[in-house]
Design a protein around this motif. Structure first.
Motif, PDB file in Angstrom:
ATOM      1  N   LEU A  37      -8.429 -11.723  -1.366  1.00 25.25           N
ATOM      2  CA  LEU A  37      -7.400 -12.628  -0.845  1.00 25.25           C
ATOM      3  C   LEU A  37      -6.086 -11.871  -0.641  1.00 25.25           C
ATOM      4  O   LEU A  37      -5.405 -12.041   0.372  1.00 25.25           O
ATOM      5  CB  LEU A  37      -7.185 -13.794  -1.802  1.00 25.25           C
ATOM      6  N   VAL A  38      -5.750 -11.027  -1.604  1.00 23.80           N
ATOM      7  CA  VAL A  38      -4.524 -10.236  -1.509  1.00 23.80           C
ATOM      8  C   VAL A  38      -4.581  -9.313  -0.304  1.00 23.80           C
ATOM      9  O   VAL A  38      -3.622  -9.215   0.473  1.00 23.80           O
ATOM     10  CB  VAL A  38      -4.310  -9.430  -2.812  1.00 23.80           C
ATOM     11  N   ALA A  39      -5.724  -8.639  -0.112  1.00 26.09           N
ATOM     12  CA  ALA A  39      -5.869  -7.715   1.021  1.00 26.09           C
ATOM     13  C   ALA A  39      -5.692  -8.448   2.344  1.00 26.09           C
ATOM     14  O   ALA A  39      -4.981  -7.972   3.246  1.00 26.09           O
ATOM     15  CB  ALA A  39      -7.235  -7.041   0.968  1.00 26.09           C
ATOM     16  N   GLU A  40      -6.305  -9.614   2.478  1.00 29.98           N
ATOM     17  CA  GLU A  40      -6.207 -10.386   3.722  1.00 29.98           C
ATOM     18  C   GLU A  40      -4.768 -10.812   3.982  1.00 29.98           C
ATOM     19  O   GLU A  40      -4.275 -10.724   5.120  1.00 29.98           O
ATOM     20  CB  GLU A  40      -7.111 -11.619   3.644  1.00 29.98           C
ATOM     21  N   THR A  41      -4.079 -11.269   2.939  1.00 30.90           N
ATOM     22  CA  THR A  41      -2.694 -11.734   3.093  1.00 30.90           C
ATOM     23  C   THR A  41      -1.761 -10.584   3.460  1.00 30.90           C
ATOM     24  O   THR A  41      -0.921 -10.706   4.362  1.00 30.90           O
ATOM     25  CB  THR A  41      -2.208 -12.414   1.800  1.00 30.90           C
ATOM     26  N   LEU A  42      -1.906  -9.457   2.774  1.00 28.91           N
ATOM     27  CA  LEU A  42      -1.011  -8.325   3.042  1.00 28.91           C
ATOM     28  C   LEU A  42      -1.274  -7.703   4.406  1.00 28.91           C
ATOM     29  O   LEU A  42      -0.335  -7.261   5.083  1.00 28.91           O
ATOM     30  CB  LEU A  42      -1.148  -7.271   1.941  1.00 28.91           C
ATOM     31  N   LYS A  43      -2.530  -7.672   4.837  1.00 27.11           N
ATOM     32  CA  LYS A  43      -2.829  -7.123   6.171  1.00 27.11           C
ATOM     33  C   LYS A  43      -2.271  -8.025   7.269  1.00 27.11           C
ATOM     34  O   LYS A  43      -1.886  -7.559   8.342  1.00 27.11           O
ATOM     35  CB  LYS A  43      -4.338  -6.933   6.340  1.00 27.11           C
ATOM     36  N   PRO A  77      -6.527   0.261   2.997  1.00 28.08           N
ATOM     37  CA  PRO A  77      -5.246   0.974   2.898  1.00 28.08           C
ATOM     38  C   PRO A  77      -4.180   0.442   3.837  1.00 28.08           C
ATOM     39  O   PRO A  77      -2.973   0.567   3.562  1.00 28.08           O
ATOM     40  CB  PRO A  77      -5.616   2.420   3.241  1.00 28.08           C
ATOM     41  N   GLU A  78      -4.600  -0.184   4.955  1.00 30.71           N
ATOM     42  CA  GLU A  78      -3.620  -0.703   5.907  1.00 30.71           C
ATOM     43  C   GLU A  78      -2.752  -1.812   5.307  1.00 30.71           C
ATOM     44  O   GLU A  78      -1.658  -2.090   5.795  1.00 30.71           O
ATOM     45  CB  GLU A  78      -4.307  -1.200   7.179  1.00 30.71           C
ATOM     46  N   ALA A  79      -3.256  -2.456   4.232  1.00 27.22           N
ATOM     47  CA  ALA A  79      -2.466  -3.504   3.579  1.00 27.22           C
ATOM     48  C   ALA A  79      -1.176  -2.946   2.987  1.00 27.22           C
ATOM     49  O   ALA A  79      -0.196  -3.673   2.815  1.00 27.22           O
ATOM     50  CB  ALA A  79      -3.303  -4.181   2.488  1.00 27.22           C
ATOM     51  N   PHE A  80      -1.166  -1.648   2.688  1.00 31.52           N
ATOM     52  CA  PHE A  80      -0.025  -1.023   2.022  1.00 31.52           C
ATOM     53  C   PHE A  80       0.674   0.018   2.905  1.00 31.52           C
ATOM     54  O   PHE A  80       1.602   0.688   2.447  1.00 31.52           O
ATOM     55  CB  PHE A  80      -0.498  -0.356   0.723  1.00 31.52           C
TER      56      PHE A  80
END
Length: 538
Positions: free
Chosen positions: A257-263, A288-291
């Motif tokens: 969920l965190v990865a989807e939101t940050l991306k 890695p694209e989330a960050f």
């Protein structure tokens, strides 16, 4: 004509900024108190929701001088409910759902709320445990609406449409909010702050022009913290006083969920708790694209480990990302802050003195620090370890229902944090351990950092001092077993340790800020809660 000063009180904060164009608030899921409200809000929308909730709480019987207990799943709407109560002169307490029903009942006996608003899951847990969490005079409000879980309760939705009462804030030196300590060593203490201590003093760090960390108008600030913590209130203030372009609220911490939101939102600033950064480490490789756009990382609440910092710093595609670690307590707010560059973290790889144990210097104009001998209370020399004492105008008012316990931790105007540290000749503070968790001759925090770095598959490492023998490492792995040769290599050059105990990440008992409950872990793996430390200042 001069504008009237904005209120310090949480109850008037959002209304005083209503109409501001920024920031836009984006949520990972709708608020639990407004399930049909969507995932996007402006400041005016949040202010309207606070006003609406103040009417509903008043309809439930909450009045000026009364107390409101809030126990619900992690989300920023905990702060909005607290603001709604403060708006009409009541005293709210924000409490984590990680607190067990029997412990919660003890806290409620001390707090004595007029209204108790809780998630249905909290009410169901109490019913299943056969625990009555509130007294007969307390009105229970079920957030999702299952009134069968508590006789005489009201559904939050059924209170909709209540008249919005006029704002009626308490004085700035009176109790405004109660949060609670982590409860790693017993029943969490109810920490009472006023508008003066929490917003008047502890928000000063938020607006300091710290190079690399100061938030700008083009930033996207993502936060996944324990919203029951006082930090959530100072953070909310900061987003209004020094607004970024967008705020991303992560109520959930599940990695995917965190990865989807940050991306989706691509933050430039990210804040979460150390143990969540650890949990998210695999995302630095899978997503890695989330960050990639993050220029500044922040962590609060607990010690961070260099191996964790390194993975996230390397995931950023910015040329000079920075990491800010804030050390403090619920009672004092932020005390010290350290900044780490990517280069500094790279150079510390494999070191026996983890750089992140250095938590920096006191917050300018806010805090002072000194170290003292636990027995004599006299100051210790630089380079010698001692109890960390803090002096700040932002100290909490009291522990509600435990005033004497609060007084015992005040030493001639200094606050005893219960942490053991060492101060360098230049004034840098290095935290070794909590006094209750101390391991003679070494630092558990530093051992944990080293083992996490050396054991590539480790997802959590806790080293427990053991009065009956050698220190005991408790470890979770991402997969497989821990071989003797691998363990031998990981412990080379370290103090002698007992054979490690391997458990799953989910088996570590945790607090609302995802800290490990070390007393409970001791009982779980050692069958004892005995420690070297006295535990007098927890």
């Amino acid at each position: 004509m001069k504008k009237a000063p904005r209120p310090k009180n949480l109850g008037g904060l959002l209304e005083s900024y209503a109409g501001a164009e920024t920031p836009q608030w984006s949520l990972d899921r709708p608020f639990d108190i407004a399930p049909d409200g969507g995932r996007e809000y402006d400041v005016s929308g949040l202010a309207r929701l606070v006003a609406d909730m103040s009417g509903r709480l008043r309809e439930a019987g909450l009045r000026r001088g009364d107390r409101l207990a809030i126990v619900k799943e992690n989300h920023h709407d905990v702060v909005l409910l607290a603001a709604a109560a403060a708006r009409i002169g009541a005293l709210p307490a924000m409490i984590s759902t990680s607190v067990a029903p029997a412990t919660l009942a003890t806290m409620m006996e001390r707090f004595d709320p007029r209204v108790f608003i809780a998630s249905d899951s909290v009410l169901a847990a109490g019913a299943a445990a056969g625990v009555t969490m509130t007294g007969e005079k307390t009105q229970v409000v079920a957030i999702e609406g299952d009134t069968s879980l508590s006789p005489g309760s009201l559904a939050l939705a059924d209170l909709a449409g209540a008249d919005v009462p006029p704002m009626d804030l308490r004085a700035d030196d009176e109790p405004m909010i109660c949060t609670h300590t982590s409860g790693t060593t017993g029943v969490p203490k109810l920490v009472a702050h006023s508008a003066n201590t929490l917003i008047g003093v502890l928000t000063k760090l938020e607006t300091l022009p710290i190079p690399g960390l100061a938030v700008g108008k083009d930033d996207v600030f993502a936060s996944c913290i324990a919203f029951v913590h006082g930090r959530a209130i100072t953070w909310t203030y900061a987003q209004l006083a020094r607004p970024p372009k967008k705020v991303v609220v992560l109520g959930g911490s599940e990695p995917q969920l965190v990865a989807e939101t940050l991306k989706k939102h691509r933050p430039t600033v990210l804040e979460t708790c150390p143990n969540l950064y650890q949990r998210w480490e695999p995302l630095t490789e899978s997503d890695p694209e989330a960050f990639s756009q993050i220029r500044a990382y922040l962590n609060t609440f607990d010690a961070i480990h260099p191996s964790t910092v390194r993975k996230f710093m390397e995931a950023s595609q910015r040329s000079r990302p920075v990491w800010g670690q804030v050390w403090g307590q619920s009672e004092t707010g932020p005390v010290a802050m350290a900044l780490y560059s990517r280069n500094k973290i790279r150079k510390n790889a494999g070191a026996l003195n983890p750089v992140t144990s250095n938590v920096g210097r006191p917050v300018p104009f806010v805090t002072r620090i000194r170290l003292a001998d636990p027995e004599t209370r006299k100051p210790v020399a630089r380079g010698k370890q001692g109890l960390v004492l803090v002096r700040t105008k932002g100290l909490c008012l009291t522990y509600l229902g435990e005033d004497e316990r609060h007084r015992e931790k005040k030493w001639d105007g200094w606050w005893n944090t219960g942490d053991i540290g060492v101060r360098s000749r230049t004034g840098l503070l290095r935290i070794l351990d909590r006094e209750v968790d101390v391991i003679p001759g070494t630092s558990g925090i530093e051992l944990e950092s080293i083992l996490l770095e050396r054991l590539k598959r480790s997802t959590e490492v806790i080293v427990l001092g053991n009065p009956g023998g050698l220190p005991v490492p408790v470890i979770s792995l991402s997969g497989g077993t821990l071989g003797k040769e691998e363990w031998s290599e990981a412990t080379e050059g370290l103090p002698e340790l007992a054979e490690p105990k391997i458990i799953d990440w989910d088996e570590f008992p945790r607090t609302g800020t995802w800290k490990v409950r070390r007393f409970d872990l001791r009982q779980q793996v050692l069958g004892s809660q005995a420690t070297y430390g006295s535990g007098r200042w927890t």
